[in-house]
Design an enzyme around this catalytic site. Structure first.
Site, PDB file in Angstrom:
ATOM      1  N   ILE A 152     -12.535  -4.051   8.343  1.00 51.76           N
ATOM      2  CA  ILE A 152     -11.183  -3.616   8.002  1.00 51.76           C
ATOM      3  C   ILE A 152     -11.051  -3.477   6.491  1.00 51.76           C
ATOM      4  O   ILE A 152     -10.294  -2.633   5.994  1.00 51.76           O
ATOM      5  CB  ILE A 152     -10.125  -4.587   8.580  1.00 51.76           C
ATOM      6  CG1 ILE A 152      -8.712  -3.973   8.461  1.00 51.76           C
ATOM      7  CG2 ILE A 152     -10.181  -5.938   7.901  1.00 51.76           C
ATOM      8  CD1 ILE A 152      -8.468  -2.765   9.298  1.00 51.76           C
ATOM      9  N   TYR A 153     -11.774  -4.292   5.716  1.00 48.46           N
ATOM     10  CA  TYR A 153     -11.766  -4.144   4.254  1.00 48.46           C
ATOM     11  C   TYR A 153     -12.233  -2.747   3.865  1.00 48.46           C
ATOM     12  O   TYR A 153     -11.559  -2.034   3.105  1.00 48.46           O
ATOM     13  CB  TYR A 153     -12.664  -5.205   3.616  1.00 48.46           C
ATOM     14  CG  TYR A 153     -12.955  -4.948   2.153  1.00 48.46           C
ATOM     15  CD1 TYR A 153     -11.949  -5.029   1.205  1.00 48.46           C
ATOM     16  CD2 TYR A 153     -14.248  -4.643   1.724  1.00 48.46           C
ATOM     17  CE1 TYR A 153     -12.207  -4.794  -0.134  1.00 48.46           C
ATOM     18  CE2 TYR A 153     -14.513  -4.407   0.387  1.00 48.46           C
ATOM     19  CZ  TYR A 153     -13.495  -4.481  -0.537  1.00 48.46           C
ATOM     20  OH  TYR A 153     -13.756  -4.242  -1.866  1.00 48.46           O
ATOM     21  N   ALA A 154     -13.389  -2.332   4.399  1.00 49.46           N
ATOM     22  CA  ALA A 154     -13.904  -0.998   4.090  1.00 49.46           C
ATOM     23  C   ALA A 154     -12.951   0.083   4.581  1.00 49.46           C
ATOM     24  O   ALA A 154     -12.752   1.104   3.908  1.00 49.46           O
ATOM     25  CB  ALA A 154     -15.286  -0.819   4.715  1.00 49.46           C
ATOM     26  N   THR A 156      -9.684  -0.076   4.857  1.00 47.76           N
ATOM     27  CA  THR A 156      -8.513   0.055   3.982  1.00 47.76           C
ATOM     28  C   THR A 156      -8.873   0.771   2.693  1.00 47.76           C
ATOM     29  O   THR A 156      -8.071   1.556   2.164  1.00 47.76           O
ATOM     30  CB  THR A 156      -7.897  -1.316   3.650  1.00 47.76           C
ATOM     31  OG1 THR A 156      -8.852  -2.152   2.986  1.00 47.76           O
ATOM     32  CG2 THR A 156      -7.388  -2.009   4.904  1.00 47.76           C
ATOM     33  N   LYS A 157     -10.075   0.543   2.192  1.00 46.09           N
ATOM     34  CA  LYS A 157     -10.484   1.224   0.964  1.00 46.09           C
ATOM     35  C   LYS A 157     -10.722   2.713   1.210  1.00 46.09           C
ATOM     36  O   LYS A 157     -10.410   3.564   0.364  1.00 46.09           O
ATOM     37  CB  LYS A 157     -11.731   0.560   0.393  1.00 46.09           C
ATOM     38  CG  LYS A 157     -11.459  -0.784  -0.255  1.00 46.09           C
ATOM     39  CD  LYS A 157     -10.521  -0.639  -1.448  1.00 46.09           C
ATOM     40  CE  LYS A 157     -10.385  -1.902  -2.248  1.00 46.09           C
ATOM     41  NZ  LYS A 157      -9.556  -1.723  -3.452  1.00 46.09           N
TER      42      LYS A 157
END
Length: 337
Positions: A152-154, A156-157
């Site tokens: 999810i981090y990737a 969002t980026k």
């Protein structure tokens, strides 16, 4: 005097960038939420160093607080905004994905809205090599598709990149996204591998090594990274009149003043060699706990930074052994170990 608004100024990269800009005569306003994702005392020490300059001012508030963010930007009236603040950490995104949606999506939207309203000369925003996700074709180049995020981090980026492009197209707002590759160095984050490994080795505790050590990273020294960001401030993307104006290898959008740029060392380093360098510098052996790959992790990253060089004439060049030496020296002094 040029004026730069830096979000995440009490963070690892943000404090180094603010310090560099101040040294070059910029007035800098920092904005940081001082969240407790890691030691807030470390963040306050970074801000305290910056406060020694009369040209540095700061606001403590969350990106999601649109009223406070907008007021700070309007009052400071920046020429450029460098948006570094985010909920960071690939592994933490497995445990608390909501924090990433709030900070990285809503917070970034608020920054873009303020930049649009102010009509800044250039909006620069941090992305990550994690957006390359499941890509196996390395070194990673900005012109490759990056549609397979693994966390999810990737995700969002990657969404930030898409949001930035839409604002560039709709509002003729120059936007540069830069993708980071495993940044390390003094004043680093306690959740990052170099910090955790050094702390454990000095204390005689075991270190967890994922994928049984079969991993490689494009380690980028923080001073090299912020030098690249500084130079990109002046490499303002312009909407091309025709796609034929775009040079081969340039990620410039054919329909917007928008570009994505890798900032990496362009040197794939084995994780085990990196650990060897820490052992060499600390003078102590690591107690190695080999483990399987973690969900969402990737076995390797490797940047093609030729676009950065063509735009700025600069290439990151600090070798990982030198960078590790500088970090361990800082760590031992700061923590008195």
């Amino acid at each position: 005097m040029r004026r730069a608004f830096v979000t995440g100024s009490a963070g690892f990269i943000g404090c180094h960038l603010a310090d560099l800009l101040l040294s070059e005569g910029f007035a800098v306003h920092g904005y940081d939420g001082m969240t407790d994702y890691y030691d807030v005392g470390l963040k306050r020490r970074r801000h305290a160093m910056l406060m020694q300059s009369a040209q540095f001012t700061a606001t403590e508030a969350m990106l999601e607080d649109d009223d406070t963010l907008s007021a700070a930007i309007d009052e400071f009236a920046p020429d450029v905004i460098i948006h570094l603040a985010a909920q960071a950490g690939v592994r933490h995104s497995l445990e608390n994905p909501r924090a990433y949606v709030q900070a990285n999506l809503i917070g970034t939207f608020n920054v873009m809205e303020a930049a649009r309203r102010r009509g800044v000369d250039h909006l620069l925003m941090a992305s990550t090599s994690s957006v390359y996700g499941g890509n196996a074709d390395m070194p990673f180049a900005e012109t490759q598709q990056a549609d397979l995020p693994l966390t999810i981090y990737a995700a969002t980026k990657k969404a930030n990149e898409a949001m930035g492009h839409s604002y560039a197209h709709l509002h003729d707002l120059p936007v540069t996204m830069f993708r980071f590759f495993t940044v390390y160095g003094p004043w680093g984050r306690p959740d990052m591998a170099l910090f955790r490994f050094t702390d454990a080795i000095l204390d005689g505790r075991p270190i967890d090594i994922y994928n049984h050590g079969d991993m490689s990273r494009d380690f980028t020294y923080v001073a090299d990274l912020v030098r690249g960001i500084r130079l990109l401030i002046d490499a303002v993307p312009r909407r091309p009149a025709s796609p034929t104006e775009i040079a081969p290898g340039d990620s410039l959008s054919p329909v917007a003043p928008y570009r994505v740029v890798n900032i990496g060392n362009s040197d794939k380093v084995r994780l085990l060699d990196f650990i060897d360098a820490i052992e060499q510098e600390t003078g102590r052996p690591a107690i190695r706990n080999y483990m399987p790959m973690q969900p969402g992790d990737v076995p390797a990253t490797w940047a093609d930074s030729s676009l950065l060089h063509s735009l700025t004439g600069y290439r990151p060049n600090t070798g990982f052994a030198d960078g590790v030496t500088r970090f361990v020296t800082w760590f031992r002094e700061y923590y008195e170990k």
